[in-house]
Design a protein around this motif. Structure first.
Motif, mmCIF file in Angstrom:
data_model
loop_
_atom_site.group_PDB
_atom_site.id
_atom_site.type_symbol
_atom_site.label_atom_id
_atom_site.label_comp_id
_atom_site.label_asym_id
_atom_site.label_seq_id
_atom_site.Cartn_x
_atom_site.Cartn_y
_atom_site.Cartn_z
ATOM 1 N N MET A 35 0.868 -1.139 0.008
ATOM 2 C CA MET A 35 0.010 -0.018 -0.059
ATOM 3 C C MET A 35 0.742 1.169 0.052
ATOM 4 N N SER A 36 0.618 2.216 -0.617
ATOM 5 C CA SER A 36 1.242 3.430 -0.768
ATOM 6 C C SER A 36 1.315 4.402 0.586
ATOM 7 N N PHE A 37 2.476 4.999 0.753
ATOM 8 C CA PHE A 37 2.416 5.894 1.828
ATOM 9 C C PHE A 37 2.414 7.251 1.332
ATOM 10 N N TYR A 38 1.545 8.227 1.698
ATOM 11 C CA TYR A 38 1.579 9.367 1.238
ATOM 12 C C TYR A 38 1.982 10.588 2.314
ATOM 13 N N LEU A 39 2.365 11.701 2.014
ATOM 14 C CA LEU A 39 2.678 12.729 2.966
ATOM 15 C C LEU A 39 2.740 14.184 2.234
ATOM 16 N N THR A 40 2.653 15.108 3.040
ATOM 17 C CA THR A 40 2.950 16.343 2.669
ATOM 18 C C THR A 40 3.895 16.929 3.595
ATOM 19 N N ALA A 41 4.943 17.676 3.021
ATOM 20 C CA ALA A 41 6.045 18.216 3.808
ATOM 21 C C ALA A 41 5.874 19.744 3.507
ATOM 22 N N ILE A 42 5.744 20.522 4.267
ATOM 23 C CA ILE A 42 5.901 22.068 4.695
ATOM 24 C C ILE A 42 7.395 22.521 4.934
ATOM 25 N N ILE A 43 8.072 23.400 4.057
ATOM 26 C CA ILE A 43 9.314 23.867 4.255
ATOM 27 C C ILE A 43 9.200 25.373 4.097
ATOM 28 N N LYS A 44 9.901 26.195 4.750
ATOM 29 C CA LYS A 44 9.794 27.504 4.837
ATOM 30 C C LYS A 44 11.227 28.154 4.946
ATOM 31 N N SER A 45 11.561 29.213 4.089
ATOM 32 C CA SER A 45 12.813 29.692 4.257
ATOM 33 C C SER A 45 12.838 30.853 4.842
ATOM 34 N N THR A 46 13.963 31.572 5.399
ATOM 35 C CA THR A 46 14.044 32.773 6.103
ATOM 36 C C THR A 46 13.787 33.695 4.965
ATOM 37 N N PRO A 47 13.180 34.853 5.354
ATOM 38 C CA PRO A 47 12.805 36.172 4.454
ATOM 39 C C PRO A 47 14.156 36.039 3.529
ATOM 40 N N GLY A 48 14.134 36.495 2.157
ATOM 41 C CA GLY A 48 15.102 36.795 1.359
ATOM 42 C C GLY A 48 15.949 35.523 0.928
ATOM 43 N N ASN A 49 15.726 34.350 1.375
ATOM 44 C CA ASN A 49 16.431 33.327 1.072
ATOM 45 C C ASN A 49 15.442 32.112 0.044
ATOM 46 N N ALA A 50 14.329 32.667 -0.324
ATOM 47 C CA ALA A 50 13.605 31.653 -1.177
ATOM 48 C C ALA A 50 14.204 31.088 -2.262
ATOM 49 N N GLU A 51 14.862 32.008 -3.240
ATOM 50 C CA GLU A 51 15.362 31.427 -4.462
ATOM 51 C C GLU A 51 16.526 30.427 -4.030
ATOM 52 N N GLN A 52 17.266 30.717 -2.871
ATOM 53 C CA GLN A 52 18.500 29.723 -2.631
ATOM 54 C C GLN A 52 17.957 28.434 -2.198
ATOM 55 N N LEU A 53 16.683 28.533 -1.319
ATOM 56 C CA LEU A 53 16.148 27.447 -0.841
ATOM 57 C C LEU A 53 15.395 26.571 -2.129
ATOM 58 N N LYS A 54 14.944 27.282 -2.911
ATOM 59 C CA LYS A 54 14.087 26.566 -4.156
ATOM 60 C C LYS A 54 15.385 25.928 -4.799
ATOM 61 N N ALA A 55 16.624 26.485 -5.024
ATOM 62 C CA ALA A 55 17.625 25.550 -5.981
ATOM 63 C C ALA A 55 17.964 24.276 -5.275
ATOM 64 N N ILE A 56 18.106 24.466 -3.685
ATOM 65 C CA ILE A 56 18.478 23.337 -2.870
ATOM 66 C C ILE A 56 17.339 22.334 -3.206
ATOM 67 N N LEU A 57 16.032 22.604 -2.992
ATOM 68 C CA LEU A 57 14.977 21.603 -2.983
ATOM 69 C C LEU A 57 14.834 21.271 -4.790
ATOM 70 N N LYS A 58 15.126 21.963 -5.539
ATOM 71 C CA LYS A 58 15.084 21.294 -6.952
ATOM 72 C C LYS A 58 16.015 20.130 -7.086
ATOM 73 N N THR A 59 17.506 20.308 -6.265
ATOM 74 C CA THR A 59 18.305 19.192 -6.496
ATOM 75 C C THR A 59 17.889 18.015 -5.553
ATOM 76 N N LEU A 60 17.129 18.288 -4.310
ATOM 77 C CA LEU A 60 16.183 17.384 -3.699
ATOM 78 C C LEU A 60 15.498 16.615 -4.302
ATOM 79 N N VAL A 61 14.657 17.201 -5.250
ATOM 80 C CA VAL A 61 13.573 16.678 -6.175
ATOM 81 C C VAL A 61 14.399 15.614 -7.063
ATOM 82 N N SER A 62 15.257 16.024 -7.610
ATOM 83 C CA SER A 62 16.153 15.153 -8.599
ATOM 84 C C SER A 62 16.618 13.932 -7.964
ATOM 85 N N GLY A 63 17.165 13.991 -6.914
ATOM 86 C CA GLY A 63 17.555 12.744 -6.217
ATOM 87 C C GLY A 63 16.537 12.005 -5.762
ATOM 88 N N SER A 64 15.408 12.377 -5.238
ATOM 89 C CA SER A 64 14.439 11.714 -4.549
ATOM 90 C C SER A 64 13.737 10.935 -5.906
#
Length: 96
Positions: A1-30
């Motif tokens: 049976m599949s396992f589902y989840l939602t993860a919520i991650i927030k960057s500190t102000p001014g760091n959204a683009e930097q975090l997005k780049a890190i998360l895109k790398t995470l997506v690729s590996g995952s």
């Protein structure tokens, strides 16, 4: 049976683009993991610092293994100084 989840991650102000780049790398590996059935990254329109993952794994055990992969460890190290708190994880199930 599949396992589902939602993860919520927030960057500190001014760091959204930097975090997005890190998360895109995470997506690729995952998404390269055989047990990963879905790994979708979303960014909130009303708050660009807020990121949401919708994930589906073949099992909880496989998700547990995902959490010790090199790309998860790299994400944790790379994002440590720009996260606004710890990620929030909601274990979910399909409602319909």
């Amino acid at each position: 049976m599949s396992f589902y989840l939602t993860a919520i991650i927030k960057s500190t102000p001014g760091n959204a683009e930097q975090l997005k780049a890190i998360l895109k790398t995470l997506v690729s590996g995952s998404k390269s993991e055989a047990a990963c059935l879905q790994y979708d990254l979303h960014q909130a329109q009303e708050d660009p610092n807020l990121f949401i993952f919708h994930e589906e794994w073949t099992s909880k055990e496989d998700w547990d293994l995902h959490n010790v992969t090199p790309h998860i460890k790299k994400f944790a190290a790379d994002a440590a100084t720009i996260l606004d708190g710890a990620p929030i994880i909601h274990i979910t199930k399909r409602a319909g």
